[in-house]
Design a protein around this motif. Structure first.
Motif, PDB file in Angstrom:
ATOM      1  N   LEU A   2       2.900  -7.502  -4.855  1.00  0.00           N
ATOM      2  CA  LEU A   2       2.829  -6.420  -3.868  1.00  0.00           C
ATOM      3  C   LEU A   2       3.654  -5.238  -4.354  1.00  0.00           C
ATOM      4  CD1 LEU A   2       3.453  -8.907  -1.049  1.00  0.00           C
ATOM      5  CD2 LEU A   2       1.448  -7.432  -1.067  1.00  0.00           C
ATOM      6  N   TYR A   3       3.167  -4.033  -4.058  1.00  0.00           N
ATOM      7  CA  TYR A   3       3.828  -2.818  -4.529  1.00  0.00           C
ATOM      8  C   TYR A   3       3.862  -1.779  -3.409  1.00  0.00           C
ATOM      9  CZ  TYR A   3       2.071  -4.956  -8.851  1.00  0.00           C
ATOM     10  OH  TYR A   3       1.759  -5.825  -9.857  1.00  0.00           O
ATOM     11  N   THR A   4       4.891  -0.945  -3.410  1.00  0.00           N
ATOM     12  CA  THR A   4       4.954   0.179  -2.491  1.00  0.00           C
ATOM     13  C   THR A   4       5.624   1.367  -3.166  1.00  0.00           C
ATOM     14  OG1 THR A   4       5.561   0.933  -0.276  1.00  0.00           O
ATOM     15  CG2 THR A   4       7.175  -0.437  -1.435  1.00  0.00           C
ATOM     16  N   ASP A   5       5.217   2.534  -2.721  1.00  0.00           N
ATOM     17  CA  ASP A   5       5.904   3.766  -3.123  1.00  0.00           C
ATOM     18  C   ASP A   5       6.725   4.293  -1.948  1.00  0.00           C
ATOM     19  OD1 ASP A   5       3.933   4.677  -1.425  1.00  0.00           O
ATOM     20  OD2 ASP A   5       3.063   6.100  -2.837  1.00  0.00           O
ATOM     21  N   GLY A   6       6.850   3.470  -0.914  1.00  0.00           N
ATOM     22  CA  GLY A   6       7.571   3.854   0.293  1.00  0.00           C
ATOM     23  C   GLY A   6       6.663   4.441   1.355  1.00  0.00           C
ATOM     24  N   VAL A   7       5.401   4.672   1.002  1.00  0.00           N
ATOM     25  CA  VAL A   7       4.420   5.219   1.941  1.00  0.00           C
ATOM     26  C   VAL A   7       3.168   4.343   1.998  1.00  0.00           C
ATOM     27  CG1 VAL A   7       2.978   7.237   2.477  1.00  0.00           C
ATOM     28  CG2 VAL A   7       5.238   7.565   1.471  1.00  0.00           C
ATOM     29  N   HIS A   8       2.803   3.792   0.854  1.00  0.00           N
ATOM     30  CA  HIS A   8       1.608   2.955   0.736  1.00  0.00           C
ATOM     31  C   HIS A   8       2.002   1.558   0.274  1.00  0.00           C
ATOM     32  CE1 HIS A   8       0.427   7.159  -0.118  1.00  0.00           C
ATOM     33  NE2 HIS A   8      -0.495   6.885   0.796  1.00  0.00           N
ATOM     34  N   LEU A   9       1.255   0.575   0.740  1.00  0.00           N
ATOM     35  CA  LEU A   9       1.453  -0.816   0.330  1.00  0.00           C
ATOM     36  C   LEU A   9       0.157  -1.291  -0.304  1.00  0.00           C
ATOM     37  CD1 LEU A   9       3.206  -3.443   0.440  1.00  0.00           C
ATOM     38  CD2 LEU A   9       2.017  -3.943   2.582  1.00  0.00           C
TER      39      LEU A   9
END
Length: 117
Positions: A2-9
């Motif tokens: 799982l990854y996020t840019d702080g806005v999208h997952l």
């Protein structure tokens, strides 16, 4: 993963993304399946964003990396270099796992069923 840019997952697979959404009790209203290009993701903000960022299962990456991972996981490779990158990321040969037409139709039916589209 799982990854996020702080806005999208985003995740490496829809099953992984859906399982995490269930675990974290994310609203299905936050799910985006694409638009011009397929790139399933959840928009996250507020207290949900804080929980996701604190979760050790989720890797924090740049916005550019989110786009790269979305292309890598949800679009077929268009060049030999993209194929090699895909195979290195997923640890398997692309030719061994490409879905048949019936597999693809079943996957799309599952997406529609799970999201109510």
């Amino acid at each position: 993963m799982l990854y996020t840019d702080g806005v999208h997952l985003v995740a490496d697979s829809l099953d992984e993304l859906y399982a995490y959404a269930e675990k974290m009790k994310l609203s299905w209203d936050w799910l985006h399946l694409g638009g011009r290009n397929v790139h399933p993701h959840f928009d996250i903000c507020g207290h949900v964003r804080q929980r996701v960022l604190a979760d050790k299962e989720v890797k924090l990456v740049s916005k550019k990396e989110i786009v790269r991972l979305s292309k890598l996981n949800y679009r077929p490779p268009g060049t030999e270099d993209e194929k090699k990158e895909w195979e290195a990321h997923h640890g398997k040969k692309l030719d061994d796992i490409l879905p048949t037409e019936s597999d693809f139709n079943r996957m799309m039916a599952n997406i529609k069923r799970k999201t109510g589209l």
